[in-house]
Design an enzyme around this catalytic site. Structure first.
Site, PDB file in Angstrom:
ATOM      1  CG  HIS A 102      84.109  75.965  88.165  1.00  0.00           C
ATOM      2  ND1 HIS A 102      85.091  76.912  88.094  1.00  0.00           N
ATOM      3  CD2 HIS A 102      83.516  75.941  86.968  1.00  0.00           C
ATOM      4  CE1 HIS A 102      85.078  77.447  86.892  1.00  0.00           C
ATOM      5  NE2 HIS A 102      84.132  76.880  86.192  1.00  0.00           N
ATOM      6  CG  ASP A 168      84.341  86.479  94.234  1.00  0.00           C
ATOM      7  OD1 ASP A 168      83.509  87.123  94.899  1.00  0.00           O
ATOM      8  OD2 ASP A 168      85.497  86.249  94.624  1.00  0.00           O
ATOM      9  CD  GLU A 297      85.191  89.299  97.236  1.00  0.00           C
ATOM     10  OE1 GLU A 297      86.197  89.284  96.504  1.00  0.00           O
ATOM     11  OE2 GLU A 297      84.248  88.487  97.118  1.00  0.00           O
TER      12      GLU A 297
HETATM   13  C1  LIG Z   1      86.300  80.458  88.487  1.00  0.00           C
HETATM   14  C2  LIG Z   1      85.741  80.005  89.800  1.00  0.00           C
HETATM   15  C3  LIG Z   1      85.406  80.939  90.767  1.00  0.00           C
HETATM   16  C4  LIG Z   1      84.895  80.541  91.984  1.00  0.00           C
HETATM   17  N1  LIG Z   1      84.551  81.495  92.896  1.00  0.00           N
HETATM   18  C5  LIG Z   1      84.013  81.131  94.069  1.00  0.00           C
HETATM   19  C6  LIG Z   1      83.604  82.110  95.016  1.00  0.00           C
HETATM   20  O1  LIG Z   1      83.747  83.301  94.800  1.00  0.00           O
HETATM   21  N2  LIG Z   1      83.055  81.689  96.179  1.00  0.00           N
HETATM   22  C7  LIG Z   1      82.859  80.371  96.454  1.00  0.00           C
HETATM   23  O2  LIG Z   1      82.311  80.068  97.512  1.00  0.00           O
HETATM   24  N3  LIG Z   1      83.247  79.415  95.581  1.00  0.00           N
HETATM   25  C8  LIG Z   1      83.812  79.771  94.406  1.00  0.00           C
HETATM   26  N4  LIG Z   1      84.200  78.801  93.514  1.00  0.00           N
HETATM   27  C9  LIG Z   1      84.175  77.388  93.926  1.00  0.00           C
HETATM   28  C10 LIG Z   1      82.827  76.723  93.748  1.00  0.00           C
HETATM   29  O3  LIG Z   1      81.959  77.099  94.805  1.00  0.00           O
HETATM   30  C11 LIG Z   1      83.047  75.216  93.771  1.00  0.00           C
HETATM   31  O4  LIG Z   1      83.813  74.828  92.671  1.00  0.00           O
HETATM   32  C12 LIG Z   1      81.754  74.440  93.852  1.00  0.00           C
HETATM   33  O5  LIG Z   1      82.110  73.076  93.810  1.00  0.00           O
HETATM   34  C13 LIG Z   1      80.702  74.756  92.797  1.00  0.00           C
HETATM   35  O6  LIG Z   1      81.080  74.308  91.543  1.00  0.00           O
HETATM   36  P1  LIG Z   1      80.201  73.301  90.661  1.00  0.00           P
HETATM   37  O7  LIG Z   1      78.796  73.747  90.605  1.00  0.00           O
HETATM   38  O8  LIG Z   1      80.946  73.148  89.416  1.00  0.00           O
HETATM   39  O9  LIG Z   1      80.234  71.948  91.537  1.00  0.00           O
HETATM   40  P2  LIG Z   1      81.121  70.643  91.251  1.00  0.00           P
HETATM   41  O10 LIG Z   1      82.539  71.009  91.312  1.00  0.00           O
HETATM   42  O11 LIG Z   1      80.643  69.945  90.050  1.00  0.00           O
HETATM   43  O12 LIG Z   1      80.750  69.766  92.549  1.00  0.00           O
HETATM   44  C14 LIG Z   1      81.286  70.074  93.824  1.00  0.00           C
HETATM   45  C15 LIG Z   1      80.976  68.932  94.802  1.00  0.00           C
HETATM   46  O13 LIG Z   1      79.594  68.917  95.109  1.00  0.00           O
HETATM   47  C16 LIG Z   1      78.985  67.733  94.629  1.00  0.00           C
HETATM   48  N5  LIG Z   1      77.748  68.154  93.983  1.00  0.00           N
HETATM   49  C17 LIG Z   1      77.597  68.844  92.812  1.00  0.00           C
HETATM   50  N6  LIG Z   1      76.295  69.066  92.582  1.00  0.00           N
HETATM   51  C18 LIG Z   1      75.619  68.525  93.617  1.00  0.00           C
HETATM   52  C19 LIG Z   1      74.242  68.429  93.951  1.00  0.00           C
HETATM   53  N7  LIG Z   1      73.289  68.937  93.154  1.00  0.00           N
HETATM   54  N8  LIG Z   1      73.900  67.786  95.096  1.00  0.00           N
HETATM   55  C20 LIG Z   1      74.850  67.263  95.914  1.00  0.00           C
HETATM   56  N9  LIG Z   1      76.160  67.321  95.635  1.00  0.00           N
HETATM   57  C21 LIG Z   1      76.537  67.947  94.512  1.00  0.00           C
HETATM   58  C22 LIG Z   1      79.966  67.093  93.677  1.00  0.00           C
HETATM   59  O14 LIG Z   1      79.869  65.686  93.648  1.00  0.00           O
HETATM   60  C23 LIG Z   1      81.295  67.547  94.257  1.00  0.00           C
HETATM   61  O15 LIG Z   1      81.686  66.721  95.327  1.00  0.00           O
HETATM   62  C24 LIG Z   1      84.718  79.164  92.270  1.00  0.00           C
HETATM   63  C25 LIG Z   1      85.046  78.221  91.308  1.00  0.00           C
HETATM   64  C26 LIG Z   1      85.556  78.639  90.086  1.00  0.00           C
HETATM   65  C27 LIG Z   1      85.938  77.612  89.074  1.00  0.00           C
END
Ligand SMILES: Cc1cc2nc3c(=O)[nH]c(=O)nc-3n(C[C@H](O)[C@H](O)[C@H](O)COP(=O)(O)OP(=O)(O)OC[C@H]3O[C@@H](n4cnc5c(N)ncnc54)[C@H](O)[C@@H]3O)c2cc1C
Ligand SMILES: *[C@@H]1O[C@H](CO)[C@@H](O)[C@H](O)[C@H]1NC(C)=O
Ligand SMILES: *[C@@H]1O[C@H](CO)[C@@H](O)[C@H](O)[C@H]1NC(C)=O
Ligand SMILES: *[C@@H]1O[C@H](CO)[C@@H](O)[C@H](O)[C@H]1NC(C)=O
Ligand SMILES: *[C@@H]1O[C@H](CO)[C@@H](O)[C@H](O)[C@H]1NC(C)=O
Ligand SMILES: *[C@@H]1O[C@H](CO)[C@@H](O)[C@H](O)[C@H]1NC(C)=O
Length: 541
Positions: A102, A168, A297
């Protein structure tokens, strides 16, 4: 010495993956960029274009980077072996964990390296969510780093318990949000998600295990907390994937409510809007006979028409929207405070009165209060419904040039004037999405974590969560994001980026500020070859 030999002997070239699985020409791996993998990873490392293409994009839909291979781990040890393989190679390859990707600017991508598809840890085995229902010393859930927050919610609710701090959107992984911070309308009270983790398991370099031949051993699973391996614990929280891979987190839980009273209030005046937000986040239980809101919020009411890309508007009935559009036809900028009060059904007879006494203290436009009453799960999982609608309209897998800022409270008036009322004025309604604005409290964040926040005790998050349906809009929004940052820089606003797209090391030093030195020391301790999550660009010259 015995250990060294055994490590050497398990190395084995598996890149010539079994031709019975992959027979077409396209899947012949490009072996030049990767060293041999250990035998144990055979069949779990894939180099076919299906796998590498799927791991080459993210939610942002703006950048693409094709990895050389994808690891589908079935155990935490597989991840350890992969990191060891890179570290013991004379030509170390880069590695990034992929949660739900994400990220918006390639932070979970790794060109020519290896992506770890974290969800694969969850397949086939026992559940990786374990809820402790004993209140002593506290309720917690041990959850795999690959787990989605919605699954954590469902598993804990079975015991009447729930995590207390959220994002969220819940289809995100625990490891992914803990690598950033994890914020939503509960953060003012409980702090971000990274303030609600007792313990972690992390695959990283083991500083305690020195090997004469290899130096410090790398790719071992360490448990860390405030007491044990604390540098690793604080480093990894908000650590952007730089110090290790989170494979387990012990999440704080509280008693779960059953329902929520959910309200939106409209304001025409920034000062009244922010004053009320700050009042609500500063309330202590004893200040208010009937408590306070559990979630605070806010958004900019930025869409004069209220029908274009209906994300924010879907809360309202048609007639409510009609009333709001009468306002927005008069003036350009309105603000919407969003608050929630949790309750148990056994407390239902008090909720109206509790909410009424809270509303009495607030200065929204008279009559512009819109209540709803939903289940706790429906509230927390609210964005999922919007996702389904957007997907149905083909508005999900499109570019998301998001910009998230943390702004010191003292700069919010200037930001409103320079950005909401100037840079965005008159053209934001052509783009879809949402602009969030709400305050948080610095002392709910632990300074020892890697997360960067402004200096002041109250700071705002402003999230420009916009999307573009074509390349011209994308360019327009990206240019506008740059203009906003330029405005902040020019005005001397001491902002921090969140979920940042920062392009190089010099900018990262500014972002991390006083935390840069400790961040760098931790990098040299836990990932000195700089192989982890290169898509963050922190160590890009
Ligand atoms: C629709 C939407 C709504 C969102 N709303 C919010 C919100 O309300 N509040 C908020 O704080 N954020 C929000 N986000 C952002 C979200 O917190 C980030 O995208 C975050 O990266 C989590 O997504 P992911 O699990 O897909 O991680 P990824 O995007 O896959 O990874 C994010 C980073 O962390 C690293 N990573 C992933 N997993 C691990 C692990 N297990 N150990 C170590 N490193 C790791 C990856 O290499 C990358 O650098 C939102 C995102 C989206 C798409
Ligand atoms: C293999 O990888 C190397 C290094 O990344 C690259 O230069 C080369 O073009 C690749 N070859 C093929 C056939 O993809
Ligand atoms: C790649 O994906 C396509 C479509 O999903 C599928 O038809 C094909 O069999 C897949 N190929 C491999 C090698 O997995
Ligand atoms: C954006 O998403 C579309 C639709 O899924 C896809 O075809 C395209 O390749 C993606 N582009 C990038 C840069 O990720
Ligand atoms: C609209 O703007 C005018 C002029 O700034 C102001 O007097 C009026 O109160 C505003 N209306 C609302 C509903 O906020
Ligand atoms: C609002 O949107 C509708 C439907 O998209 C459109 O027909 C109408 O002209 C718009 N009104 C204004 C004031 O922009």
């Amino acid at each position: 010495m015995v250990r060294t030999t055994s490590i050497l002997s398990i190395f084995f070239i598996v890149l010539a993956i079994s031709p019975s699985i992959f027979t077409t020409r396209e899947v012949i791996p490009n072996t030049t960029s990767l060293p041999p993998f250990p035998r144990e990873l055979f069949g779990k490392i894939r180099v076919d274009p299906n796998s590498t293409n799927q791991a080459s994009t993210d939610f942002g839909n703006i950048t693409r980077a094709i990895p050389a291979a994808v690891l589908y781990p079935t155990s935490v040890n597989d991840i350890a072996l992969l990191i060891q393989a890179s570290y013991s190679s004379s030509n170390p390859f880069k590695i990034a964990a992929r949660g739900r990707a994400h990220s918006t600017h390639g932070q979970a991508l790794v060109l020519d390296g290896v992506v770890i598809q974290m969800s694969s840890l969850n397949y086939g085995g026992a559940s990786r969510i374990d809820v402790s229902t004993n209140p002593h010393p506290y309720y917690f859930a041990d959850v795999g780093g690959e787990q989605l927050w919605i699954d954590v919610l469902r598993a804990t609710l079975l015991h009447g318990l729930t995590p207390v701090s959220w994002t969220d959107y819940l289809d995100l992984t625990v490891g992914g949000t803990l690598s950033n911070a994890g914020i939503s309308g509960q953060a003012f009270r409980h702090g971000p998600q990274i303030s609600n983790v007792y313990e972690l398991d992390v695959v990283t370099r083991n500083l305690l295990h020195y090997d004469a031949r290899y130096g410090y051993r790398t790719g071992e699973i360490l448990t860390c907390s405030q007491q044990v391996n604390s540098e690793l614990y604080y480093g990894v929280l908000g650590g952007l994937g730089q110090f290790g891979i989170i494979t387990r987190a012990r999440i704080a839980l509280g008693q779960a409510p059953e329902r929520v009273r959910w309200l939106r209030l409209i304001y025409g005046d920034l000062m009244k809007f922010t004053k009320d937000q700050e009042y609500l986040i500063s309330l202590k239980g004893e200040d208010m006979s009937r408590g306070s809101f559990d979630y605070v919020e806010g958004t900019l009411v930025n869409d004069a028409n209220l029908t274009t890309f209906n994300f924010w508007a879907s809360f309202f009935s048609k007639s409510e929207l009609g009333r709001i559009s009468v306002l927005t036809a008069q003036n350009a900028t309105f603000y919407c405070l969003e608050v929630v009060k949790y309750y148990k059904t056994s407390e239902a007879s008090n909720i109206d009165q509790d909410v009424a006494s809270l509303l009495k203290q607030l200065s929204f436009l008279p009559g512009y209060v819109f209540p709803k009453d939903v289940t706790y799960t429906d509230f927390l999982y609210r964005v999922h419904q919007e996702e389904e609608k957007l997907r149905a309209q083909g508005l999900w897998e499109i570019p998301h040039p998001r910009l998230n800022l943390f702004l010191p409270k003292s700069s919010i008036v200037e930001f409103d004037h320079g950005v909401f009322k100037s840079i965005l004025k008159g053209n934001y309604e052509t783009m879809g999405g949402l602009i969030l604005i709400y305050p948080m409290i610095k002392h709910k964040w632990d300074e020892r974590t890697s997360a960067a926040i402004p200096e002041e005790e109250i700071f705002y998050t402003v999230g420009l969560l916009r999307f573009a349906t074509n390349q011209a809009d994308l360019k327009y929004l990206e240019d506008q994001n740059r203009e906003i940052l330029n405005f902040c820089n020019g005005a001397g606003i001491k902002y921090k980026q969140y979920l940042s797209y920062i392009e190089d090391n010099a900018e990262w030093k500014k972002q991390l500020g006083e935390k840069w030195d400790i961040f760098y020391q931790r990098k040299m301790s836990f990932d000195p070859k700089e192989i982890l999550s290169p898509g963050q660009n922190i160590f890009t010259p």
